[in-house]
Design an enzyme around this catalytic site. Structure first.
Site, PDB file in Angstrom:
ATOM      1  CB  SER A 232     -47.574  68.446  -7.957  1.00  0.00           C
ATOM      2  OG  SER A 232     -46.942  69.320  -7.186  1.00  0.00           O
ATOM      3  CG  ASP A 326     -47.945  64.742  -0.930  1.00  0.00           C
ATOM      4  OD1 ASP A 326     -46.902  65.044  -1.053  1.00  0.00           O
ATOM      5  OD2 ASP A 326     -48.771  65.315  -1.497  1.00  0.00           O
ATOM      6  CG  HIS A 360     -45.576  65.102  -4.274  1.00  0.00           C
ATOM      7  ND1 HIS A 360     -46.751  65.752  -3.824  1.00  0.00           N
ATOM      8  CD2 HIS A 360     -45.227  65.803  -5.194  1.00  0.00           C
ATOM      9  CE1 HIS A 360     -47.016  66.742  -4.687  1.00  0.00           C
ATOM     10  NE2 HIS A 360     -45.971  66.804  -5.419  1.00  0.00           N
TER      11      HIS A 360
END
Length: 421
Positions: A232, A326, A360
């Protein structure tokens, strides 16, 4: 004959290691329910259950018997872990203290009648985060706030710096598990930890450069460069490090952006602005969860191009791991932008592995897929995407891909098997 559990490995193993579960002493074709549970360090309870039927010999082998319903269905030998669900909604299973194991309780009940069946047998299994001989060394050198994990043996070992995302703090569980596979791994905090900034307002790459230097000065770390592993926000930081710093040998990015996000990035006389976003573009599910994938500005449009990380200076190779579902941002889109820009500047084409049905948060194997949770900084429920079964398979494959990539590019060794406890 009383029913009994047979666990292999018996008693304990590393979290990323599969375990075989067999129940013996059941009646032929007896219907039973398997229940699993654990509590995290904060006392939050996670539970899963599945209905099974013993074979003609009165044995239940999770590697051969399909779950007939419950938290998962089909042949899922590790479903008792990856299908765990929090008793309290929107709580994500994380390991905060890697020096202690998660203790998983296993119970088999007679019949398929929910909680009402008779308890036939039970067992506990410890899931550790430090393989035998792995050393944990807190690092408080200069400005660096981190923890270094070293494999057993004399070394030196290929080194990796591990960065998590925009929740902040110091996350050690991925680094500790990777150290069990032959890597020296530095879990690096960069905000919301000890004397580091509480919020991300400005980021200075010199801090991360200091961490690279510290790793390569360590006698147990093999040079001439280090690997980077980022998830991320930690992913776009790793992309910036590989583009602007020296002695970066290989980089793995998990659901990362091709642009600098959240806060301006400073390095020497350079400033890369934040990509920026428009919170008004979020959507809200019927359950009140925020879907924020569409809030981010498009880095291919003006004036947001300035936030794109200068990949013309990047040091490869790169591995992009992306979830096709995601919902935090469109990481597959960003990975392909990065690939095009790298090749346009004469760099090697990066490896991109895309997982359908995956959201994600891509973790080491057997963590329950986090489809939604309360974000530590934002303070509200965020929808991350993913379908549990497909996402759990992505965890297993991505973990192996990460090890294979780093062994190839940092040590020229093939991927190692999980360490035995």
């Amino acid at each position: 004959m009383a029913a009994t559990f047979m666990l292999e490995p018996a008693g304990h193993c590393c979290w990323d290691e599969p375990v075989r579960i067999v129940v013996r002493g059941l009646a032929p074709e007896q219907p039973v329910t398997l229940r699993s549970s654990l509590r995290d360090e904060k006392g939050a309870l996670f539970r899963a259950h599945a209905r099974y039927r013993a074979d003609a010999g009165g044995e239940l082998d999770l590697e051969r018997a399909p779950a007939l319903g419950g938290s998962y269905v089909g042949i899922e030998p590790m479903g008792f872990l990856w299908a765990l669900e929090p008793e309290k909604p929107l709580v994500r299973l994380l390991k905060r203290d890697v020096q202690t194991p998660f203790v998983v309780e296993l119970q088999v009940f007679d019949g398929h009648e929910g909680e009402g069946g008779r308890l036939l047998c039970q067992a506990v299994h410890e899931r550790h985060f430090l393989a035998p001989g792995v050393r944990r060394e807190p690092v408080r050198t200069g400005r660096v706030r981190a923890t270094l994990f070293l494999p057993p043996g004399a070394g030196p070992f290929p080194g990796i710096i591990d960065l998590f995302g925009s929740s902040g703090g110091l996350c050690e569980y991925r680094a500790s598990l990777l150290a069990g596979h032959g890597f020296a791994v530095l879990a690096l905090a960069y905000f919301r930890f000890e004397d580091l900034p509480e919020e991300l307002t400005d980021i200075h790459l010199e801090y991360f450069e200091e961490a690279v230097d510290l790793m390569l000065q360590h006698p147990k770390v093999k040079g001439p460069g280090v690997g980077l592993l980022g998830f991320s926000k930690g992913g776009d930081l790793c992309l910036s490090m590989a583009s602007l710093l020296k002695r970066i040998s290989a980089t793995v990015l998990i659901n990362a952006c091709v642009a600098n996000t959240i806060a301006p990035l400073h390095y020497k006389d350079m400033i890369i602005p934040d990509l920026g976003n428009d919170p008004r573009k979020h959507t809200t599910s019927e359950s009140g969860l925020l879907d924020v994938m569409n809030i981010w500005n498009n880095p291919l449009e003006e004036p947001y191009r300035q936030s794109i990380i200068p990949l013309e200076r990047a040091q490869g190779p790169f591995l992009f791991i992306v979830g096709q579902d995601d919902r935090s941002w469109n990481s597959e889109f960003y990975a392909h932008i990065a690939s095009e820009r790298l090749q346009a500047h004469g760099k090697d084409r990066p490896q991109i592995i895309s997982y359908p049905g995956t959201g994600h948060c891509i973790d080491p194997p057997y963590f329950p897929p986090s489809r939604a949770s309360v974000h530590a900084v934002v303070g509200v429920g965020i929808y991350y995407g993913g379908e549990p079964k497909a996402h759990s398979r992505a965890h297993v494959d991505a973990w192996q891909q990460i090890q294979t990539f780093f062994h190839k590019h940092l040590s020229d060794k093939k991927s190692l098997k999980p360490s035995k406890m």
